[in-house]
Design a protein around this motif. Structure first.
Motif, PDB file in Angstrom:
ATOM      1  N   ALA A   1       0.816  -1.219   0.000  1.00 46.75           N
ATOM      2  CA  ALA A   1       0.000   0.000   0.000  1.00 46.75           C
ATOM      3  C   ALA A   1       0.850   1.271   0.000  1.00 46.75           C
ATOM      4  O   ALA A   1       0.299   2.369  -0.127  1.00 46.75           O
ATOM      5  CB  ALA A   1      -0.925   0.000   1.204  1.00 46.75           C
ATOM      6  N   ARG A   2       2.155   1.142   0.145  1.00 46.62           N
ATOM      7  CA  ARG A   2       2.995   2.334   0.245  1.00 46.62           C
ATOM      8  C   ARG A   2       3.362   2.859  -1.137  1.00 46.62           C
ATOM      9  O   ARG A   2       3.954   2.148  -1.945  1.00 46.62           O
ATOM     10  CB  ARG A   2       4.280   2.029   1.016  1.00 46.62           C
ATOM     11  N   PRO A   3       3.079   4.133  -1.452  1.00 45.54           N
ATOM     12  CA  PRO A   3       3.487   4.701  -2.741  1.00 45.54           C
ATOM     13  C   PRO A   3       5.007   4.832  -2.816  1.00 45.54           C
ATOM     14  O   PRO A   3       5.660   5.256  -1.851  1.00 45.54           O
ATOM     15  CB  PRO A   3       2.816   6.080  -2.752  1.00 45.54           C
ATOM     16  N   VAL A   4       5.562   4.436  -3.951  1.00 39.65           N
ATOM     17  CA  VAL A   4       6.994   4.531  -4.188  1.00 39.65           C
ATOM     18  C   VAL A   4       7.218   5.348  -5.453  1.00 39.65           C
ATOM     19  O   VAL A   4       6.682   5.018  -6.513  1.00 39.65           O
ATOM     20  CB  VAL A   4       7.644   3.137  -4.342  1.00 39.65           C
ATOM     21  N   ARG A   5       7.970   6.417  -5.324  1.00 34.06           N
ATOM     22  CA  ARG A   5       8.366   7.225  -6.483  1.00 34.06           C
ATOM     23  C   ARG A   5       9.833   6.931  -6.781  1.00 34.06           C
ATOM     24  O   ARG A   5      10.689   7.020  -5.904  1.00 34.06           O
ATOM     25  CB  ARG A   5       8.187   8.710  -6.190  1.00 34.06           C
ATOM     26  N   TYR A   6      10.124   6.561  -8.019  1.00 32.20           N
ATOM     27  CA  TYR A   6      11.486   6.210  -8.432  1.00 32.20           C
ATOM     28  C   TYR A   6      11.865   7.094  -9.618  1.00 32.20           C
ATOM     29  O   TYR A   6      11.135   7.173 -10.608  1.00 32.20           O
ATOM     30  CB  TYR A   6      11.550   4.750  -8.863  1.00 32.20           C
ATOM     31  N   VAL A   7      12.995   7.772  -9.527  1.00 28.79           N
ATOM     32  CA  VAL A   7      13.504   8.590 -10.624  1.00 28.79           C
ATOM     33  C   VAL A   7      14.879   8.051 -11.013  1.00 28.79           C
ATOM     34  O   VAL A   7      15.754   7.888 -10.154  1.00 28.79           O
ATOM     35  CB  VAL A   7      13.612  10.073 -10.228  1.00 28.79           C
ATOM     36  N   GLY A   8      15.053   7.756 -12.289  1.00 26.80           N
ATOM     37  CA  GLY A   8      16.330   7.280 -12.796  1.00 26.80           C
ATOM     38  C   GLY A   8      16.957   8.297 -13.725  1.00 26.80           C
ATOM     39  O   GLY A   8      16.271   8.862 -14.587  1.00 26.80           O
ATOM     40  N   VAL A   9      18.251   8.532 -13.552  1.00 24.82           N
ATOM     41  CA  VAL A   9      18.982   9.486 -14.385  1.00 24.82           C
ATOM     42  C   VAL A   9      20.169   8.772 -15.002  1.00 24.82           C
ATOM     43  O   VAL A   9      20.950   8.112 -14.294  1.00 24.82           O
ATOM     44  CB  VAL A   9      19.475  10.690 -13.550  1.00 24.82           C
ATOM     45  N   ASP A  10      20.298   8.860 -16.323  1.00 31.46           N
ATOM     46  CA  ASP A  10      21.436   8.255 -17.018  1.00 31.46           C
ATOM     47  C   ASP A  10      21.762   9.092 -18.248  1.00 31.46           C
ATOM     48  O   ASP A  10      20.844   9.563 -18.933  1.00 31.46           O
ATOM     49  CB  ASP A  10      21.115   6.814 -17.435  1.00 31.46           C
ATOM     50  N   PRO A  11      23.042   9.270 -18.558  1.00 26.93           N
ATOM     51  CA  PRO A  11      23.384  10.132 -19.700  1.00 26.93           C
ATOM     52  C   PRO A  11      23.161   9.487 -21.061  1.00 26.93           C
ATOM     53  O   PRO A  11      23.183  10.192 -22.077  1.00 26.93           O
ATOM     54  CB  PRO A  11      24.876  10.428 -19.481  1.00 26.93           C
TER      55      PRO A  11
END
Length: 281
Positions: A90-100
Motif C-alpha cells: 500500500a505504500r506509494p513509491v516514487r522512483y527517478v532514474g537518471v542516465d546520460p
C-alpha cells in the motif's frame, strides 16, 4: 601463477602501454551490452540489491521517493523496486532514474513499467547528474558505480545531499582500489579529462563536502573472469584492449584470482564499498 605476481604484472602492463596513448573508450551501446555480460559473471549485483532493499525496508512508513543516479538499464533498480512494493503493497513509491545515455534510460523506464504496479511511479531522464532537472526532495539518493565519472566528487556529493529530505539517506556504492581497480587505474582512458574516482576518492570527497558518513560497509563479492570474452575484459579495464595488452591482462587476472571454498573455481575479488550519509532530521 602466484597471487604475489600481481604487482609485477601490473608493472609489465604499464611498460607495455607506455607511450601508446589512451585506449579507445567504450561506446555507450557497447558499454551497456558488455556491462550486462560482466555483471553476469559476478555475485555483486545480488549483494547490492539485498543491501538496498534492506535500506528501503528500514525507512519509516509512508510514501518513499528514490533517485537513482547512473541508473543504467534498470536491472538493479527493478529488483529493488519490486521488493520494496511487495514488502509494503500500500505504500506509494516514487522512483527517478537518471542516465546520460538514452538507450539505458529507455531500458530502465521499460523495466520499471513492466512491474505493472499502481503503487509505483517511475520516471527517467537522459542527463548527467549535473544537468538533470529534478523536482522535490528524496528519501534515498543512490550512486551505484556511477560516482567514478562525475567531474567533481565533493560537488556531486554535496548536491546529492541537498536533494534529501530530513532523515533521508545518500548511498554511494563504489569499488575500492583493490586488485581489480588497480588494473583499471593503469589502463582505463580518462573520463572527461580525469581518471576514474574510486571508493577512497569518495571518502575524501565526503570530507571535502563537509559530510559525515557512517562507517563504511563492504560487500565482498567475487568475479569469475576465467575464460571471459574479449569484450568482458574490455569492460573490466573500461577501454578497448589491444592485442599486445590482452594476454597480459589475462595473466594478471589469473595471478590475482583466489580459490574460495564457496565457489567451484578461482574468482577475482570484486568488493564494493557502501558510503552512507543521513541528513539530519
Amino acid at each position: 601463477m602466484r597471487q604475489d605476481d600481481g604487482p609485477g604484472l601490473l608493472d609489465a602492463l604499464r611498460e607495455a602501454h607506455r607511450g601508446a596513448g589512451p585506449l579507445p573508450a567504450l561506446a555507450p551501446d557497447g558499454y551497456a551490452r558488455d556491462h550486462a555480460a560482466f555483471e553476469a559473471r559476478s555475485d555483486q549485483r545480488a549483494l547490492i540489491a539485498d543491501h538496498l532493499c534492506s535500506r528501503l525496508a528500514g525507512r519509516p512508513n509512508g510514501p518513499v521517493s528514490v533517485l537513482s543516479v547512473g541508473c543504467g538499464d534498470g536491472a538493479l533498480d527493478v529488483r529493488v523496486a519490486a521488493r520494496a512494493v511487495a514488502a509494503r503493497p500500500a505504500r506509494p513509491v516514487r522512483y527517478v532514474g537518471v542516465d546520460p545515455w538514452a538507450g539505458s534510460a529507455d531500458s530502465w523506464a521499460a523495466a520499471m513499467a513492466g512491474l505493472r504496479c499502481d503503487a509505483l511511479s517511475a520516471e527517467s531522464q537522459v542527463a548527467t547528474f549535473a544537468d538533470a532537472r529534478l523536482t522535490g526532495r528524496f528519501d534515498v539518493v543512490t550512486f551505484v558505480h556511477s560516482m567514478y565519472y562525475v567531474p567533481d566528487v565533493a560537488a556531486a556529493l554535496r548536491a546529492a545531499y541537498d536533494l534529501l529530505r530530513p532523515g533521508g539517506e545518500l548511498l554511494v556504492l563504489s569499488g575500492p582500489r583493490g586488485v581489480l581497480n588497480a588494473l583499471t587505474d593503469v589502463l582505463a582512458p580518462p573520463v572527461a579529462g580525469h581518471r576514474q574516482w574510486f571508493s577512497e576518492d569518495v571518502a575524501r570527497g565526503l570530507a571535502d563536502a563537509g559530510l559525515r558518513p557512517e562507517p563504511t560497509t563492504t560487500l565482498a563479492a567475487r568475479l569469475d573472469l576465467v575464460g571471459a570474452s574479449d569484450r568482458v575484459l574490455d569492460f573490466t579495464v573500461q577501454g578497448r584492449l589491444t592485442p599486445r595488452l590482452r594476454p597480459l591482462v589475462r595473466e594478471y587476472l589469473a595471478a590475482v584470482a583466489r580459490t574460495d571454498p564457496a565457489y567451484d573455481g578461482p574468482r577475482v575479488p570484486h568488493p564494493v564499498d557502501v558510503h552512507r550519509v543521513v541528513r539530519a532530521a
